[in-house]
Design an enzyme around this catalytic site. Structure first.
Site, PDB file in Angstrom:
ATOM      1  CE  LYS A 183      40.939 -43.300 -21.262  1.00  0.00           C
ATOM      2  NZ  LYS A 183      39.494 -43.860 -21.597  1.00  0.00           N
TER       3      LYS A 183
ATOM      4  CD  GLU B 162      33.615 -39.270 -18.081  1.00  0.00           C
ATOM      5  OE1 GLU B 162      33.472 -40.017 -17.957  1.00  0.00           O
ATOM      6  OE2 GLU B 162      34.683 -38.360 -18.273  1.00  0.00           O
TER       7      GLU B 162
ATOM      8  CG  HIS C 246      14.987 -48.323 -28.776  1.00  0.00           C
ATOM      9  ND1 HIS C 246      13.704 -48.513 -28.102  1.00  0.00           N
ATOM     10  CD2 HIS C 246      13.378 -47.991 -30.004  1.00  0.00           C
ATOM     11  CE1 HIS C 246      12.314 -47.534 -28.376  1.00  0.00           C
ATOM     12  NE2 HIS C 246      12.403 -47.508 -29.686  1.00  0.00           N
TER      13      HIS C 246
ATOM     14  CB  SER D 214      44.860 -41.835 -18.274  1.00  0.00           C
ATOM     15  OG  SER D 214      45.406 -42.528 -17.586  1.00  0.00           O
TER      16      SER D 214
END
Ligand code: ARG
Length: 461
Positions: A286, A293, A159, A280
């Site tokens: 970043k 992804e 969880h 970025s």
């Protein structure tokens, strides 16, 4: 080429107009089957000669012509003309141009319906072995990374809440198992794929004395399909293939999700190589895990192929329908995406570092040793359910006082349970627990080392 006639042209008053031609064609994507189409045609014409349906010189001319066409396609000089609809008609038309009547005999006892079914099975056989190689490559990347981390302890999560301590190697090896199942699915499928539909004709076979066993053998199939009606329309193997690719993508997506979370500042468990991050355009600090992804995103694309296939197959009447032409788009898509993502994932895994210092600094947060404490009480004769309750009380107490279980004094423990003795501390802390796993397949050092040895031997062969 405008002067190349379509094989079925005599039947219809009009040929399809441009709109229809562009709509019906599959040449733009089935051309990638050219090698298999030619391989099937060579086997077919050799069989025709054996059966007296083609002369030796005709067979020689056809084989020579087909090999020339293959060379032209590979050299990039073959002109693909969409008015020929598909790879079968494009190759046949070019062959007839080269060989005349010999080429006109090639389609004896055969239809595009059994031809495409054959081509796809041949393609899939190769595609399965390409995927198996990529899966093994990724498994090896995991095993090699796991070897570096057999001692270091990290939390496991259920969880997404801290659960029990594990060695990092065990976590990594959990993926090796998943990809092994993916290989198993593909290998099972390879058996069902490896039968020849060639000679099933359009739907009912042929009245000519063709020999299907000969073509099957020449093409390396293990046998022949047993019902022509089924054989020309069976695309179960396509759906199974898309499912196998989807499961691969599910596993890759889970990996991507883990590593994305683990690479966040909040976790700081892993460092993904800069090679596989982007930055970025606006925020200079970043390091974004875009490749991961994209793997996660691409999983959705492959599932789309699986559901497209299922939707296409569900309401077709028996035997071949042109709907089936579209299945290639989806299996090619699923194969390409899966292969691509497997390769990317292997590169990422090989270049990932676990930040063991960071993980270790927080490892005693979150009561990872609570289950071990309950099991300690069990070893002292306390029924598990009661032990579970006692540890629950101990955890609540520690939480209130800002303590870890290992920081609780012995007399405090004794107040909670008179089964506790001085040796209780040996069952506490994540490090001690990770050393104490005894059950086979547990997430400890010994089990992981044993499994690494197993995988190294298995993946070598
Ligand atoms: N291009 C077709 C396909 O991919 C080949 C079979 C067409 N057969 C036919 N009778 N129209 O399925």
């Amino acid at each position: 080429m405008a002067d190349k006639q379509k094989s079925w042209q005599h039947r219809l008053e009009n040929t399809p107009d441009e709109l229809a031609m562009n709509f019906v064609e599959s040449l733009s994507y089935d051309r990638r089957l050219y090698k298999y189409d030619i391989q099937g045609s060579i086997a077919h014409c050799e069989m025709l000669e054996k059966q007296g349906l083609m002369s030796r010189s005709e067979r020689e001319a056809v084989v020579k012509g087909l090999l020339e066409i293959q060379a032209e396609i590979e050299a990039g000089s073959f002109v693909f003309d969409v008015s020929q609809e598909d790879i079968h008609m494009a190759v046949e038309a070019a062959l007839i141009e080269k060989t005349g009547d010999a080429g006109r005999k090639l389609h004896t006892g055969r239809s595009r319906n059994d031809q495409i079914a054959t081509d796809m099975r041949l393609w899939m056989r190769d595609q399965i072995s390409a995927l198996l190689d990529k899966l093994a490559g990724l498994q090896t990347a995991f095993v090699e990374l796991a070897e570096k981390y057999t001692e270091d302890v990290m939390p496991s999560y259920t969880h997404l809440q801290r659960a029990q301590p594990i060695v990092i190697a065990a976590y990594l090896l959990s993926f090796t198992e998943q990809f092994e199942r993916d290989k198993g699915r593909l290998k099972d499928l390879a058996v069902r794929v490896n039968i020849s539909p060639l000679g099933s004709g359009a739907a009912a076979g042929s009245t000519l004395p063709i020999d299907r066993e000969i073509t099957a053998e020449k093409l390396g199939f293990a046998g022949i399909t047993q019902n022509s009606i089924d054989a020309v329309s069976d695309r179960d193997f396509c759906a199974e293939f898309a499912f196998a690719c989807s499961m691969i993508m599910t596993h890759l997506s889970k990996l991507a999700e883990d590593f994305i979370i683990f690479s966040s500042t909040e976790f700081s468990f892993v460092k993904i190589s800069d090679k596989y991050c982007t930055s970025s355009s606006m925020m200079p600090q970043k390091r974004n895990p875009d490749m991961l992804e994209l793997i996660r995103g691409k999983a959705g694309n492959v599932f789309g192929s699986l559901s497209s296939l299922m939707m296409m197959l569900k309401a077709q009447p028996s035997t071949y329908n042109r709907d089936l032409q579209e299945e290639k788009i989806h299996i090619f898509n699923a194969a390409d995406y899966a292969e691509n993502c497997l390769e990317m994932a292997a590169a990422i895994v090989s270049n990932t570092q676990f930040r063991t210092d960071k993980i270790a600094s927080g490892i005693d947060e979150g009561f990872l040793d609570a289950t071990s404490l309950a099991e300690y009480l069990v070893k002292k004769g306390v029924p598990f359910r009661q032990a579970h309750g006692t540890v629950g009380t101990a955890v609540a107490l520690c939480e209130k006082r800002g303590l870890k279980l290992a920081e609780l004094e012995l007399d405090e423990f004794k107040k909670l349970s008179d089964a506790v003795e001085e040796d209780v501390y040996e069952s506490l802390t994540a490090a001690n627990v990770a050393k104490a796993y005894t059950s086979p397949g547990a997430a400890g050092k010994a089990q992981s080392e044993e499994r690494i040895r197993y995988w190294k031997e298995k993946l070598q062969g």
